[in-house]
Design a protein around this motif. Structure first.
Motif, PDB file in Angstrom:
ATOM      1  N   THR A  50       0.858  -1.187   0.000  1.00  0.00           N
ATOM      2  CA  THR A  50       0.000   0.000   0.000  1.00  0.00           C
ATOM      3  C   THR A  50       0.893   1.236   0.000  1.00  0.00           C
ATOM      4  O   THR A  50       2.115   1.128   0.151  1.00  0.00           O
ATOM      5  N   GLY A  51       0.277   2.365  -0.155  1.00  0.00           N
ATOM      6  CA  GLY A  51       0.940   3.657   0.004  1.00  0.00           C
ATOM      7  C   GLY A  51       2.255   3.759  -0.714  1.00  0.00           C
ATOM      8  O   GLY A  51       2.373   3.414  -1.893  1.00  0.00           O
ATOM      9  N   PHE A  52       3.271   4.181   0.024  1.00  0.00           N
ATOM     10  CA  PHE A  52       4.538   4.426  -0.613  1.00  0.00           C
ATOM     11  C   PHE A  52       5.113   3.157  -1.245  1.00  0.00           C
ATOM     12  O   PHE A  52       5.636   3.173  -2.363  1.00  0.00           O
ATOM     13  N   ALA A  53       5.005   2.054  -0.517  1.00  0.00           N
ATOM     14  CA  ALA A  53       5.589   0.814  -1.022  1.00  0.00           C
ATOM     15  C   ALA A  53       5.004   0.458  -2.382  1.00  0.00           C
ATOM     16  O   ALA A  53       5.722   0.016  -3.291  1.00  0.00           O
ATOM     17  N   LEU A  54       3.720   0.681  -2.539  1.00  0.00           N
ATOM     18  CA  LEU A  54       3.058   0.358  -3.794  1.00  0.00           C
ATOM     19  C   LEU A  54       3.561   1.273  -4.919  1.00  0.00           C
ATOM     20  O   LEU A  54       3.934   0.807  -6.003  1.00  0.00           O
ATOM     21  N   THR A  55       3.611   2.563  -4.621  1.00  0.00           N
ATOM     22  CA  THR A  55       4.107   3.513  -5.623  1.00  0.00           C
ATOM     23  C   THR A  55       5.521   3.144  -6.043  1.00  0.00           C
ATOM     24  O   THR A  55       5.864   3.115  -7.220  1.00  0.00           O
ATOM     25  N   TRP A  56       6.326   2.855  -5.032  1.00  0.00           N
ATOM     26  CA  TRP A  56       7.718   2.509  -5.310  1.00  0.00           C
ATOM     27  C   TRP A  56       7.799   1.248  -6.188  1.00  0.00           C
ATOM     28  O   TRP A  56       8.508   1.210  -7.184  1.00  0.00           O
ATOM     29  N   TRP A  57       7.033   0.225  -5.814  1.00  0.00           N
ATOM     30  CA  TRP A  57       7.102  -1.045  -6.543  1.00  0.00           C
ATOM     31  C   TRP A  57       6.655  -0.847  -7.999  1.00  0.00           C
ATOM     32  O   TRP A  57       7.277  -1.333  -8.933  1.00  0.00           O
ATOM     33  N   ASN A  58       5.565  -0.073  -8.173  1.00  0.00           N
ATOM     34  CA  ASN A  58       5.118   0.191  -9.541  1.00  0.00           C
ATOM     35  C   ASN A  58       6.211   0.847 -10.359  1.00  0.00           C
ATOM     36  O   ASN A  58       6.400   0.538 -11.532  1.00  0.00           O
ATOM     37  N   SER A  59       6.945   1.753  -9.700  1.00  0.00           N
ATOM     38  CA  SER A  59       7.982   2.444 -10.455  1.00  0.00           C
ATOM     39  C   SER A  59       9.131   1.503 -10.799  1.00  0.00           C
ATOM     40  O   SER A  59       9.729   1.601 -11.866  1.00  0.00           O
ATOM     41  N   VAL A  60       9.406   0.550  -9.903  1.00  0.00           N
ATOM     42  CA  VAL A  60      10.457  -0.440 -10.201  1.00  0.00           C
ATOM     43  C   VAL A  60      10.066  -1.243 -11.438  1.00  0.00           C
ATOM     44  O   VAL A  60      10.831  -1.397 -12.392  1.00  0.00           O
ATOM     45  N   GLN A  61       8.833  -1.724 -11.433  1.00  0.00           N
ATOM     46  CA  GLN A  61       8.360  -2.546 -12.558  1.00  0.00           C
ATOM     47  C   GLN A  61       8.349  -1.723 -13.841  1.00  0.00           C
ATOM     48  O   GLN A  61       8.788  -2.182 -14.894  1.00  0.00           O
ATOM     49  N   GLN A  62       7.863  -0.487 -13.720  1.00  0.00           N
ATOM     50  CA  GLN A  62       7.762   0.376 -14.885  1.00  0.00           C
ATOM     51  C   GLN A  62       9.141   0.629 -15.469  1.00  0.00           C
ATOM     52  O   GLN A  62       9.358   0.555 -16.678  1.00  0.00           O
ATOM     53  N   ALA A  63      10.087   0.869 -14.556  1.00  0.00           N
ATOM     54  CA  ALA A  63      11.444   1.177 -15.007  1.00  0.00           C
ATOM     55  C   ALA A  63      12.038  -0.014 -15.749  1.00  0.00           C
ATOM     56  O   ALA A  63      12.726   0.138 -16.752  1.00  0.00           O
ATOM     57  N   ARG A  64      11.753  -1.196 -15.254  1.00  0.00           N
ATOM     58  CA  ARG A  64      12.257  -2.394 -15.940  1.00  0.00           C
ATOM     59  C   ARG A  64      11.683  -2.455 -17.339  1.00  0.00           C
ATOM     60  O   ARG A  64      12.383  -2.713 -18.307  1.00  0.00           O
ATOM     61  N   ARG A  65      10.397  -2.222 -17.425  1.00  0.00           N
ATOM     62  CA  ARG A  65       9.737  -2.324 -18.717  1.00  0.00           C
ATOM     63  C   ARG A  65      10.320  -1.313 -19.696  1.00  0.00           C
ATOM     64  O   ARG A  65      10.618  -1.630 -20.845  1.00  0.00           O
ATOM     65  N   THR A  66      10.513  -0.089 -19.207  1.00  0.00           N
ATOM     66  CA  THR A  66      11.031   0.955 -20.078  1.00  0.00           C
ATOM     67  C   THR A  66      12.437   0.612 -20.566  1.00  0.00           C
ATOM     68  O   THR A  66      12.824   0.984 -21.663  1.00  0.00           O
ATOM     69  N   SER A  67      13.221  -0.086 -19.736  1.00  0.00           N
ATOM     70  CA  SER A  67      14.577  -0.409 -20.180  1.00  0.00           C
ATOM     71  C   SER A  67      14.617  -1.739 -20.901  1.00  0.00           C
ATOM     72  O   SER A  67      15.678  -2.302 -21.113  1.00  0.00           O
ATOM     73  N   GLY A  68      13.479  -2.258 -21.257  1.00  0.00           N
ATOM     74  CA  GLY A  68      13.469  -3.457 -22.092  1.00  0.00           C
ATOM     75  C   GLY A  68      13.571  -4.762 -21.326  1.00  0.00           C
ATOM     76  O   GLY A  68      13.817  -5.813 -21.900  1.00  0.00           O
ATOM     77  N   TYR A  69      13.399  -4.723 -19.999  1.00  0.00           N
ATOM     78  CA  TYR A  69      13.391  -5.977 -19.244  1.00  0.00           C
ATOM     79  C   TYR A  69      11.961  -6.447 -19.015  1.00  0.00           C
ATOM     80  O   TYR A  69      11.023  -5.700 -19.215  1.00  0.00           O
ATOM     81  N   ARG A  70      11.825  -7.680 -18.580  1.00  0.00           N
ATOM     82  CA  ARG A  70      10.506  -8.195 -18.238  1.00  0.00           C
ATOM     83  C   ARG A  70      10.093  -7.629 -16.893  1.00  0.00           C
ATOM     84  O   ARG A  70      10.936  -7.284 -16.075  1.00  0.00           O
ATOM     85  N   TYR A  71       8.788  -7.613 -16.636  1.00  0.00           N
ATOM     86  CA  TYR A  71       8.335  -7.348 -15.281  1.00  0.00           C
ATOM     87  C   TYR A  71       8.831  -8.475 -14.395  1.00  0.00           C
ATOM     88  O   TYR A  71       8.981  -9.608 -14.828  1.00  0.00           O
ATOM     89  N   ILE A  72       9.066  -8.144 -13.140  1.00  0.00           N
ATOM     90  CA  ILE A  72       9.490  -9.193 -12.208  1.00  0.00           C
ATOM     91  C   ILE A  72       8.289 -10.078 -11.872  1.00  0.00           C
ATOM     92  O   ILE A  72       7.231  -9.568 -11.497  1.00  0.00           O
ATOM     93  N   THR A  73       8.440 -11.386 -12.040  1.00  0.00           N
ATOM     94  CA  THR A  73       7.351 -12.299 -11.684  1.00  0.00           C
ATOM     95  C   THR A  73       7.822 -13.372 -10.717  1.00  0.00           C
ATOM     96  O   THR A  73       7.064 -14.234 -10.334  1.00  0.00           O
ATOM     97  N   GLU A  74       9.105 -13.328 -10.324  1.00  0.00           N
ATOM     98  CA  GLU A  74       9.604 -14.321  -9.383  1.00  0.00           C
ATOM     99  C   GLU A  74       9.757 -13.676  -8.012  1.00  0.00           C
ATOM    100  O   GLU A  74      10.289 -12.574  -7.891  1.00  0.00           O
ATOM    101  N   TRP A  75       9.324 -14.401  -7.016  1.00  0.00           N
ATOM    102  CA  TRP A  75       9.349 -13.868  -5.663  1.00  0.00           C
ATOM    103  C   TRP A  75      10.760 -13.563  -5.207  1.00  0.00           C
ATOM    104  O   TRP A  75      11.029 -12.547  -4.587  1.00  0.00           O
ATOM    105  N   TRP A  76      11.730 -14.438  -5.539  1.00  0.00           N
ATOM    106  CA  TRP A  76      13.088 -14.183  -5.046  1.00  0.00           C
ATOM    107  C   TRP A  76      13.631 -12.878  -5.591  1.00  0.00           C
ATOM    108  O   TRP A  76      14.348 -12.144  -4.911  1.00  0.00           O
ATOM    109  N   LYS A  77      13.231 -12.510  -6.821  1.00  0.00           N
ATOM    110  CA  LYS A  77      13.715 -11.246  -7.382  1.00  0.00           C
ATOM    111  C   LYS A  77      13.039 -10.061  -6.684  1.00  0.00           C
ATOM    112  O   LYS A  77      13.668  -9.066  -6.381  1.00  0.00           O
TER     113      LYS A  77
END
Ligand SMILES: Nc1ncnc2c1ncn2[C@@H]1O[C@H](COP(=O)(O)OP(=O)(O)OP(=O)(O)O)[C@@H](O)[C@H]1O
Ligand SMILES: [Mg+2]
Length: 538
Positions: A50-77
């Motif tokens: 929720t809250g900040f953690a959610l915003t932060w996580w979305n930005s991590v995923q978004q950043a990966r996508r923008t740089s041509g990586y896959r979204y993270i789908t593995e828990w260890w990552k």
């Protein structure tokens, strides 16, 4: 139920490192018990942010996508990212500016943290000023209340960051996240690969004010509730436009870079292909060499082309089974000669090793002919012009072909294409139809091959009748079977004539010896295999 206690707790990312580790521990406990696996575990945790953690996580995923990586789908990552972000001892509440929150908040503390964060990504002087002024203005509007909603990627700031090198890879500020340029893009874009690009600026894009507050005329109303109205100041609109444009430009640049890369690569395609093939050949030869040395293979001897067709193998082994079974593999001899015995009919119990035996002969012949050593103690043969096989069962319903039709099509292909210099291995031809028809087809096929083609044939069958063909081609056909012991300890090496003594042994135990010996066996011990497969339990 117990499940109530086993829910992944919520996480808002505002607490300190200890609280984070406690939370992570709970999550791990749930996963250890529930074993949801990926990607479900990621989805579950995502739904609990929720809250900040959610915003932060979305930005991590978004950043990966923008740089041509896959979204993270593995828990260890995901866990690694979380630890990196929240698990550091220095991580404190104050590092996490409140403006990423969705509720209203006090401007003062926020302004500081925004400015601090902007300085962290080390914009140049001019950019910093522009950005901080913008945010400061935004913060001082209204009576101290400001609400951020949404987040956007402020790629428009990239130009100001190109000169930056080796800054910290992940900025621990609120939602400001930097990633390195994808390595291969470096030479194309003029950016070095450790250039950092800030990806997500979670700054408020609209200003929310009580509905009675008057705003400048050029502010655009976004939406409103009973008590408040949300506006886009013109600066924001302009920034949003710029952002869109910048995103577009980045997409175009990335595509161009990729195409350029492919073109560059394409220029050397032929060279790449040649070297790959050379490596493949080398790899193959190297593997064969190692295998030959470690498994005591021998160099096969080829007789002259004007000598009769022949295959003589002493203690031949199946190259694959030999590796699996090691010392337990039973080697077999094979002696076939166009002028003497050119056909072996192999009978014997199911699971007795018939298929393996005829395959092994074909494999040794192929290995010899590709220039390899072979798994045997000696091998002497003449060059073959082809190896034709009819083994296994498969159908082809897409093309309207049944199993039996496939089987006979293959058989007819063999008949049409083989020559006196071919090796033919046929496994249970005709078993796909009634015994009467099956025997007729098998007998006729073998008869034709022996009479018209005179090629070398290994013929596995469960039809004792086929062996009668011996009488038509005296000396040319040999009957063999794979030996076995029954529970009565009778070594079954008899041939069909004297085999009357062996009555119904289908109920006894049977031990396979896997040795191919002369003579016929008319027992298939099918029930024994049924028992092995646990069919007989019913
Ligand atoms: N020479 C051998 N030495 C040791 N084990 C062997 C040998 N040949 C075969 N086997 C073992 O016996 C198993 C059955 O062999 P194979 O498939 O050749 O039987 P089969 O006689 O063709 O039976 P079916 O009549 O049911 O087709 C193999 O999977 C292998 O594990
Ligand atoms: Mg078989």
């Amino acid at each position: 139920t117990h499940d109530v206690h086993l829910k992944v707790p919520e996480f808002d990312g505002k607490s300190d490192a200890d609280a984070f580790i406690e939370w992570l521990d709970k999550v791990e406990r749930v996963f250890n018990y529930k074993k949801y696996g990926d990607p479900k575990q990621v989805t579950i945790v995502e739904s609990r942010l929720t809250g900040f953690a959610l915003t932060w996580w979305n930005s991590v995923q978004q950043a990966r996508r923008t740089s041509g990586y896959r979204y993270i789908t593995e828990w260890w990552k995901m866990r690694r990212e979380l630890k990196e972000r929240c698990g550091k001892p220095g991580y404190q509440k104050r590092d996490c500016p409140a403006f990423a929150k969705k509720d209203g908040l006090v401007v003062d503390g926020m302004r500081e943290s925004v400015i601090a964060n902007v300085q962290r990504v080390l914009l140049d002087q001019e950019e910093t000023e522009m950005y901080t002024t913008f945010v400061r203005d935004l913060c001082t509007i209204g009576d101290g209340q400001l609400v951020g909603y949404g987040s956007f990627t402020f790629l428009a700031l990239i130009p100001g960051l190109i000169s930056l090198q080796n800054a910290e890879p992940i900025n621990h500020g609120a939602g400001i996240y930097a990633v390195s340029v994808i390595p291969f893009m470096g030479s194309m874009t003029g950016l070095t690969s450790n250039t950092l690009i800030p990806h997500t600026y979670n700054i408020p894009t609209s200003v929310q004010l009580p509905s009675h507050v008057r705003v400048p005329l050029d502010w655009v109303k976004v939406n409103s509730t009973k008590k408040t109205i949300r506006y886009h100041p013109p600066e924001v609109l302009k920034a949003l436009d710029q952002l869109l444009l910048a995103k577009e430009e980045v997409t175009v640049a990335c595509r161009a870079a990729w195409v350029l890369f492919l073109e560059e690569f394409g220029k050397y395609y032929a060279e790449f292909q040649i070297s790959v093939q050379a490596f493949a050949a080398l790899d193959c030869l190297h593997s064969l060499a190692i295998l030959s040395r470690n498994k005591n293979y021998v160099r096969p001897v080829f007789v002259d082309d004007n000598e009769p067709m022949q295959i003589h193998i002493q203690s031949g082994r199946h190259p694959v089974l030999d590796l699996i079974l090691q010392d337990n593999f039973v080697p077999n001899d094979t002696n076939l000669d166009a002028n003497k015995e050119c056909c072996q009919i192999v009978t014997g119990p199911n699971m007795g090793g018939k298929s393996c035996y005829i395959r092994q002969v074909a494999l040794i012949a192929i290995m010899a002919q590709v220039g390899s050593f072979v798994p045997a103690s000696s091998a002497k043969l003449r060059v073959l012009d082809g190896i034709h096989t009819r083994m296994g069962a498969s159908d082809n319903i897409q093309q309207g072909r049944s199993t039996f039709l496939e089987e006979l099509t293959e058989a007819s292909h063999i008949i049409l294409n083989c020559t006196a210099h071919s090796l033919i291995i046929i496994d249970e031809l005709g078993r796909g139809t009634s015994t009467h028809d099956g025997v007729a087809i098998a007998y006729a096929t073998l008869h034709y091959l022996l009479q018209q083609k005179r090629c070398i044939v290994l013929f596995v069958t469960h039809y004792p009748k086929i062996v009668d063909i011996k009488n038509e081609f005296p000396g040319s056909v040999g009957a063999y079977h794979v030996s076995y012991l029954t529970s009565q300890n009778t070594l079954e090496i008899t041939d069909s004539q004297s085999d009357q003594g062996i009555c119904n042994l289908d109920n006894g135990d049977i031990t396979f010896l896997y040795k191919v010996v002369p003579g016929m066996s008319d027992k298939s011990f099918g029930l024994n295999v049924a028992r092995l497969a646990q069919v007989s339990d019913f």
